[in-house]
Design an enzyme around this catalytic site. Structure first.
Site, short mmCIF file in Angstrom:
data_model
loop_
_atom_site.label_atom_id
_atom_site.label_comp_id
_atom_site.label_asym_id
_atom_site.label_seq_id
_atom_site.Cartn_x
_atom_site.Cartn_y
_atom_site.Cartn_z
N LYS A 82 46.73 35.73 49.99
CA LYS A 82 46.08 34.81 49.86
C LYS A 82 45.10 34.69 48.71
O LYS A 82 45.38 35.38 47.29
CB LYS A 82 44.44 35.31 50.77
CG LYS A 82 44.17 36.98 50.13
CD LYS A 82 43.08 37.60 51.38
CE LYS A 82 43.49 38.78 50.60
NZ LYS A 82 42.54 39.98 52.08
N TYR A 92 27.99 30.09 20.01
CA TYR A 92 26.58 30.10 21.07
C TYR A 92 25.82 30.85 20.99
O TYR A 92 25.56 31.87 20.81
CB TYR A 92 26.81 29.48 21.84
CG TYR A 92 27.43 28.03 22.60
CD1 TYR A 92 26.95 27.15 22.01
CD2 TYR A 92 28.87 28.03 23.20
CE1 TYR A 92 27.27 25.99 22.98
CE2 TYR A 92 29.20 26.51 24.32
CZ TYR A 92 28.47 25.90 23.27
OH TYR A 92 28.87 24.70 23.57
C1 LIG Z 1 42.43 41.05 52.23
C2 LIG Z 1 43.25 41.71 52.86
C3 LIG Z 1 44.26 43.19 52.89
C4 LIG Z 1 44.46 42.77 51.14
O1 LIG Z 1 44.57 44.15 50.74
P1 LIG Z 1 44.92 45.13 49.44
O2 LIG Z 1 43.77 45.90 49.16
O3 LIG Z 1 44.35 43.91 48.76
O4 LIG Z 1 46.10 45.53 49.97
C5 LIG Z 1 44.79 43.63 53.81
N1 LIG Z 1 44.43 43.78 54.70
C6 LIG Z 1 42.96 42.56 55.19
C7 LIG Z 1 42.45 42.01 56.53
C8 LIG Z 1 42.74 41.70 53.89
O5 LIG Z 1 42.24 40.77 53.80
#
Ligand SMILES: *Cc1c(COP(=O)(O)O)cnc(C)c1O
Length: 742
Positions: free
Chosen positions: A393, A632
């Site tokens: 994601k 700045y």
């Molecule tokens: C983002 C997510 C993960 C991955 O988590 P990490 O700690 O980055 O491995 C796993 N399960 C769900 C439901 C998530 O939203």
């Protein structure tokens, strides 16, 4: 970019296929047995070219791809090779008097489009045309229809090829085929021959996930059977002198289908064996070299035939090197392989020289070797039946979804998780195969897209599941009435985090999901909310969560419900609770080789290697006097005469403005130097007074390693009261991603 390291079977067979093609053009057995030579070169070796087409189709043709970028890239690449090959063989054409032939222009066009300007080069225009035809058919229709159409094309080709005798003598079709032969010397070209194999290759890739390895014996048997039938077919056609040419057989199609499937399975087995060996990287490099070497062999072997003949003449070894067809064959093979090896070595070295900084002001560099390494060590700590689900994601945590996901898919990762439907669709358009789970919410009005792209939706609560089920029914009534299609879903159970999911104690509702008419439950999962902590309280909470989850599972079981795939752990879940009984582990941050915070203690400490580096380059150096201010709001004033440098990267690139005021630093020439003043939208300024011989164009590392010094994402994020997850996934909107892979 390099292709899959995991398709070792395909890579091995590439070389075999290339050697078979040399056989076609040198007839190795001709001085021993004519029939033997026919069997080798006109039957066995006829699998080689279809194999190459299928391999291209396997990687290229997908029903999800709507943007033709991949196709354009493929065709452009083929045409470039074609152009180079034409030039290479030009001297030979000239020597052979090619340019003195009658009707030069029409013949040249015919050769360029279909027959190739040298006898073997027909393959390249055929591959380009075959790819385009297969692509558009699959895109417009589905695989089955596209296959049907290309089979019809193949049949037309067949009756102008090895069945030509029949069309000529009995079917009265020779006028028709005469017309075809005006445009192309043979029907084994990009229209009648290649498309069916491209479609078939893509189709096999598409269905691959449904194949079960235990069918191996069956596949071997079917391959042998079909090969035998093809053999009989060829011998019969030969006996009755029916063949005009001998590239196409009826049984070549099933034969290729089973051969290719078999090669894919060999892959799988070989990989499993290699995974346990220490030197697998080394071995796999070999396989990768095979890929380029076999293409070079294909292009160059006619040249090597000439080289061998010339050498034989010069050394007066004609008896040995030419008259003995077998030795002649081996000499040509040897020369071609040697040439291929040397060329591909030189080429890869030359290729490595140009590096990214030259053209980019700032960039994300991702190291796919490290990604592969992480996959390997994570798999090692997972229980044997558990499979890695790569969480990609948010642009693969800022690393760039495309390079990360395609590479993972190539090295055998078959399950992915995303947060949104659009991320899922993007994966399909990149050609990702396997399961894609949407972890978050999707508006139910998008059911048709869920189906079209074969995405798996999380059921976030009972009402949502109900809506999805209804919407699915409505949509089916409108479009595919009577279909038994069911939406693929995973149930999420809330075991204590109180974010998404059905409450663990609401068994009635959970059970009901399994009987919804338009929904198929293919998985069930929960999420741990404090698996990153080893404090007694947190551990107890995690254990309670997992207990609640397995309780639900046991209840379902005792209600006679078949249990789908289970998953609980994310990165920390795996590192701290490695032995949970699960089918997937949803791994995000650990895949990218970092932990969320720098000094997080975990039960298991696999050797993870960071995948991402963030780099920029010095574009301007200036001297300022003691007392002058920089940037700045004039927050920095020089306490000494200083040398400062400008880096063209700012908070619009995701580099946090909060690192201003001396909080942040960068690495340059292996030394840590402070960021001074305010970080701007597009620039930042560093103090390089203490660095000798710095010059414009030097690379600065903002995240990553430089000559033994390291700035880790988790340490930087920690300084901002955040975690590496947030820091990483905010990078990138404007930064190019540069891929490192050796
Ligand atoms: C983002 C997510 C993960 C991955 O988590 P990490 O700690 O980055 O491995 C796993 N399960 C769900 C439901 C998530 O939203």
């Amino acid at each position: 970019m390099n292709r899959n390291k995991n398709y070792t079977g395909i890579d091995c067979f590439r070389l075999i296929a290339a050697l078979l093609i040399i056989a076609i053009h040198t007839s190795p057995l001709s001085s021993i047995s004519e029939t033997g030579d026919f069997i080798l070169t006109r039957v066995i070796a006829r699998t080689a070219v279809p194999f190459f087409f299928m391999t291209s189709g396997f990687f290229l043709i997908s029903r999800y791809s709507q943007s033709p970028e991949k196709l354009i890239k493929f065709v452009r690449n083929i045409l470039r090779i074609y152009g180079i090959a034409i030039l290479i063989y030009l001297p030979i054409n000239i020597y052979n008097g090619y340019f003195h032939m009658d009707n030069l222009l029409p013949n040249m066009i015919k050769d360029l489009l279909f027959d190739g300007t040298m006898y073997h080069l027909w393959y390249l225009p055929a591959a380009a045309a075959g790819a385009v035809i297969a692509w558009y058919l699959v895109k417009r229709l589905d695989f089955a229809k596209a296959f049907l159409i290309t089979v019809v094309l193949y049949m037309i080709g067949l009756f102008g090829d090895s069945y030509y005798g029949l069309s000529e003598r009995f079917l009265g079709l020779h006028n028709l085929y005469d017309l075809v032969f005006q445009i192309s010397d043979y029907t084994r070209n990009g229209i009648f021959f290649a498309p069916v194999f491209f479609v078939l290759g893509g189709w096999i890739a598409e269905c691959g996930k449904k194949e079960k390895p235990f069918l191996l014996k069956k596949i071997i048997f079917r391959f042998i059977l079909n090969f035998f039938l093809m053999f009989c077919e060829a011998m019969t056609l030969r006996h009755f002198h029916i063949q005009r040419h001998d590239s196409m057989y009826l049984f070549l199609l099933p034969c290729m289908f089973f051969l290719f499937t078999l090669i894919l399975h060999l892959n799988f087995n070989l990989m499993n064996k290699l995974r346990n060996k220490k030197h697998d990287n080394y071995l796999q490099d070999y396989f990768r070299t095979l890929r380029s070497v076999s293409s070079i062999i294909y292009i160059i072997h006619p040249m090597m035939i000439l080289v061998v003949r010339l050498t034989a003449k010069l050394l007066h070894l004609q008896d040995l090197l030419i008259e003995n067809s077998l030795i002649h064959y081996f000499a040509v093979c040897f020369a071609s392989i040697a040439f291929g090896m040397i060329f591909s070595l030189l080429y890869t070295n030359a290729y490595r020289i140009h590096s990214a900084p030259a053209k980019n002001r700032a960039y994300i560099e991702i190291n796919l070797n490290n990604l592969e390494h992480n996959v390997k060590v994570l798999r090692e700590i997972m229980p044997p039946q558990c499979e890695l689900m790569a969480v990609v994601k948010a642009e693969a945590y800022g690393h760039g979804t495309f390079p990360i996901a395609t590479h993972l898919n190539r090295i055998g990762v078959k399950a992915f998780a995303v947060a949104t439907i659009d991320e899922g669709i993007a994966l399909r358009k990149y050609g990702i195969r396997g399961e894609i789970l949407i972890l978050g919410y999707t508006d139910v009005c998008r059911v048709s897209e869920l189906r079209k792209y074969d995405l798996t939706q999380t059921l976030i609560c009972f009402e949502y599941a109900n809506e999805l089920n209804k919407q699915c029914a409505k949509w089916k009534a409108r479009t595919i009435a009577g279909s038994r299609y069911k939406m693929k879903t995973h149930i999420k159970i809330d075991t204590g985090m109180h974010r998404l999911g059905l409450p663990y104690n609401n068994l009635e509702e959970i059970k009901e999901l399994f009987s919804m008419e338009n929904i198929e439950v293919t998985g069930i999962y929960t999420h741990l909310c404090c698996s990153d902590s080893l404090l007694a309280d947190d551990v107890a909470f995690c254990e309670m969560q997992t207990d609640r989850f397995y309780c639900v599972i046991n209840d379902l079981k005792s209600n006679g419900i078949a249990i789908p795939k289970l998953h609980i752990q994310s990165s920390y879940g795996l590192l701290n609770y490695p032995n949970l009984r699960c089918d997937y582990a949803r791994i995000g941050i650990a895949l990218y080789g970092v932990l969320s915070t720098p000094d997080n203690d975990t039960i298991l400490k696999p050797d993870l290697r960071p995948v991402l580096s963030l780099k920029s380059k010095v574009i301007l150096i200036r001297n300022i006097c003691k007392g002058e201010s920089v940037g700045y709001s004039r927050t920095f004033t020089a306490k000494r005469n200083s040398k400062i440098a400008i880096l063209p990267i700012g908070y619009a690139d995701g580099f946090p403005r909060n690192l201003s005021g001396g909080k942040g630093s960068v690495l340059i020439h292996g030394q840590r130097v402070p960021i001074i003043g305010r970080i701007c939208m597009d620039q930042l300024i560093i103090d390089v007074t203490d660095i000798d011989n710095i010059s414009v164009g030097d690379t600065a590392t903002l995240i990553g390693e430089n000559k033994g010094e390291e700035l880790s994402a988790s340490a930087v994020a920690n300084g901002l009261d955040s975690i590496s997850n947030e820091f990483l996934c905010r990078l990138g909107a404007r930064l190019p991603v540069v891929v490192e892979y050796t």
